[in-house]
Motif scaffolding. Sequence first.
Motif, PDB file in Angstrom:
ATOM      1  N   ALA A  69       0.809  -1.219   0.000  1.00  0.00           N
ATOM      2  CA  ALA A  69       0.000   0.000   0.000  1.00  0.00           C
ATOM      3  C   ALA A  69       0.844   1.272   0.000  1.00  0.00           C
ATOM      4  O   ALA A  69       0.288   2.370  -0.008  1.00  0.00           O
ATOM      5  N   ALA A  70       2.180   1.145  -0.016  1.00  0.00           N
ATOM      6  CA  ALA A  70       3.027   2.336   0.002  1.00  0.00           C
ATOM      7  C   ALA A  70       2.783   3.164  -1.255  1.00  0.00           C
ATOM      8  O   ALA A  70       2.596   2.620  -2.347  1.00  0.00           O
ATOM      9  N   PRO A  71       2.748   4.506  -1.120  1.00  0.00           N
ATOM     10  CA  PRO A  71       2.452   5.352  -2.289  1.00  0.00           C
ATOM     11  C   PRO A  71       3.587   5.370  -3.294  1.00  0.00           C
ATOM     12  O   PRO A  71       4.718   4.983  -2.998  1.00  0.00           O
ATOM     13  N   LYS A  92       3.077  11.438  -7.812  1.00  0.00           N
ATOM     14  CA  LYS A  92       2.634  12.361  -6.769  1.00  0.00           C
ATOM     15  C   LYS A  92       1.712  13.426  -7.343  1.00  0.00           C
ATOM     16  O   LYS A  92       0.736  13.830  -6.696  1.00  0.00           O
ATOM     17  N   ARG A  99      -1.620  11.811  -7.871  1.00  0.00           N
ATOM     18  CA  ARG A  99      -2.349  11.680  -6.601  1.00  0.00           C
ATOM     19  C   ARG A  99      -3.078  12.974  -6.263  1.00  0.00           C
ATOM     20  O   ARG A  99      -4.174  12.950  -5.707  1.00  0.00           O
ATOM     21  N   PRO A 157      -8.646  12.055  -1.156  1.00  0.00           N
ATOM     22  CA  PRO A 157      -7.391  11.351  -0.863  1.00  0.00           C
ATOM     23  C   PRO A 157      -7.665   9.944  -0.326  1.00  0.00           C
ATOM     24  O   PRO A 157      -8.598   9.717   0.431  1.00  0.00           O
ATOM     25  N   SER A 192      -5.571   5.721   0.093  1.00  0.00           N
ATOM     26  CA  SER A 192      -4.343   4.944   0.002  1.00  0.00           C
ATOM     27  C   SER A 192      -4.704   3.493  -0.236  1.00  0.00           C
ATOM     28  O   SER A 192      -5.868   3.097  -0.126  1.00  0.00           O
ATOM     29  N   SER A 203      -3.397  -0.402  -2.495  1.00  0.00           N
ATOM     30  CA  SER A 203      -2.858  -0.888  -3.764  1.00  0.00           C
ATOM     31  C   SER A 203      -3.748  -0.506  -4.938  1.00  0.00           C
ATOM     32  O   SER A 203      -3.250  -0.220  -6.034  1.00  0.00           O
ATOM     33  N   ARG A 243      -5.691   2.215  -5.219  1.00  0.00           N
ATOM     34  CA  ARG A 243      -5.443   3.627  -5.516  1.00  0.00           C
ATOM     35  C   ARG A 243      -4.074   3.802  -6.160  1.00  0.00           C
ATOM     36  O   ARG A 243      -3.913   4.624  -7.077  1.00  0.00           O
ATOM     37  N   ASN A 244      -3.066   3.052  -5.718  1.00  0.00           N
ATOM     38  CA  ASN A 244      -1.753   3.152  -6.344  1.00  0.00           C
ATOM     39  C   ASN A 244      -1.795   2.779  -7.818  1.00  0.00           C
ATOM     40  O   ASN A 244      -1.131   3.403  -8.654  1.00  0.00           O
ATOM     41  N   GLU A 253      -3.369   5.650  -9.635  1.00  0.00           N
ATOM     42  CA  GLU A 253      -2.407   6.746  -9.743  1.00  0.00           C
ATOM     43  C   GLU A 253      -1.364   6.467 -10.817  1.00  0.00           C
ATOM     44  O   GLU A 253      -0.967   7.376 -11.556  1.00  0.00           O
ATOM     45  N   ARG A 271      -5.572  16.977   4.741  1.00  0.00           N
ATOM     46  CA  ARG A 271      -5.570  15.510   4.719  1.00  0.00           C
ATOM     47  C   ARG A 271      -6.894  14.951   4.197  1.00  0.00           C
ATOM     48  O   ARG A 271      -6.908  13.928   3.513  1.00  0.00           O
TER      49      ARG A 271
END
Length: 646
Positions: free
Chosen positions: A137-139, A146, A149, A155, A157, A159, A161-162, A165, A296
């Motif tokens: 799940a890390a961006p 970025k 995103r 917003p 987070s 996998s 969404r990654n 993106e 956020r």
Amino acid sequence: MDENNQTKKSGVAAAQAAVKEIEDRERREIRRRKRRILLAIIAFILLILAGIATLLTLSIRSQLDFSRKADRSPTVQIADFSGTIMTNVQGHYSQDVSLITFPERLQRVFIVAADPGFYHHFGAGFSDVMRILSGDAAPGSTITMKVARSFFEVPASGSIRNLEEMLVALWLEARFDKDTILRSYLERRYVGSGIFGITAASRIFYGVPAHKMSLHQAAVLAAAMNDPARLNPLQFPRASAQAANIILQKMATGNTLTAAQINALMRDVPQLEPRSAREDGQEQYVIDLVMDEVARRVGYTSKDLQVVTSIDHDLQEMAQSAVNEVSRVRLRPRGADQAALLAISPDGRVRAMVGGTQYDPVSRNRAWNVGHYPGRMIKILPYYYALNENPDPAQWVPDTRREVEGWKPVNPDRQYRGQVPLRDAFARDVNTVPVELTHKFGLENMRDFARKVGIQSPLSNDIRTVVGLDPVTLPDIARLHTLSLNGGISPDITLINEIRSTAEGHPLLYERVTRKKDKVLTDEAMLAVNSMLAGVTDPQVRLDRPFVGFGARAGRGSDAWFAGFTADLYAVVWVGNDDGSPAQSIRPDVEVASLWRLFMLDASQGFSIRSVARGTSQRLIEQDGVSDMWKRHWVDPNPPLQNNNP
């Protein structure tokens, strides 16, 4: 005879040839049929993939916001819970960064800090692809990802969404040149303190236009863009300066700067010239926190926003007045320069917050994200655990000085009574009983229980967790103490009720939703807790209604506390010094209690007078943590905003 044999052979050959021709024809027909089936399968798969791609494209497009308001930065209108406008915040969103006027040497700082290979990839790196395929799940790590995103309206987070993106990043690379993507990054990237982009950040942090920043100032912003939570220069000046030094050293490695130039640029703290404190004074602590949460929750936007907070503006003014008066008259003369106050309703909505005796833009909010030594404030944790197991506040517990897991606790009065009732042990603020209870039930169980209660500050792997030697925040203490007020459930302490866009129809962008949670305290334990706390309440601290309240000294005199609640409102007060120096003459049950009492006397007006137990029972029946007073004010769920400021 020979002719007959020859004729027979010819007939057999002809028959075999005919059979072979038939078999060849059948094989060709089978192959044609297989090809048609294969083509049909491929066409079907392509059709499905096209459909999936279309749906995915439409899904992604529906989540993106490419609108721009290039003429001005959006306005964020902040109101209290009833709709009364507290302030309008402008200038926190950068608009139209120009690479023509922004020096190339400064551009290079941000590229080196965020994505050194920016000019050599197509939007996503190999590590990004592998991370997405592995489900991490890390961006994404590239500047283009970025930027991608920042275009999503909500917003998120994970996998999925990654992957979205990355697809948007590939589209951006195909559609736009690198300079356009870099400009968007410098314009839309979050820096911290509710600020997006370099033009707004340079003006607010340094008081200069972006193109006039020094290399170190640019590196400080670049570091903050990488990690705004831990490298915001206003809150963490030394850490941000050190991160900026590392970025500049990387530029020397790339032959952009010489070693001599790097040494000349190095700094221990950033070159900050922040805008002076607003006329709102201590209310600015609330505004700063609201802006950070809006960032956020919503991310970068070019639309004006309306934010309804949970703050009660009358209570906020009462809290500021109480902190200022008591600090001037009683705290500073006794050696305490700072004080903080946090007041919440039982369901966790923040009603008032004061982060210090005076607002300073280069400081952290002492009422929200600064850890203080809690002492007795957190020692109630093992008592909760014991009462869950046996809800009798008169149960006997050992009060003996012996070594437990390497610790040999000492009671403040240096007295040890062998066996004492649980409620008496808490009233005397002994250190032996929390240690003994933790040893009995297990340190890991106690740490897990602390997390369930909602303590979010880092905790040690030893007994320090339960004797008040780990710094914690005021919200941590508030979650711990309000369990019995909130039906045994750890409240979500929040500051924002809802966020709306000012676009047509005022679409809702965020709304506070009470999450379903399991009880941390049993019903029987809650009654026992209220009984135990009633026994420790100082009778000299008088209100005009039933209440619970107690004080604590911690950190060898560096921290003094008083916390307590009525049926409808909880407040915790901290007093001390930023440098951790002791204020030995500050008495929790006198000076700090006077601050708590002064606020609570004024803040409780308008509430019906009822016992703590009755208030808890009524909330459980109504399944509503909002008090009667706030419900009376909150008639319309979407009231028109009224500006009380001239």
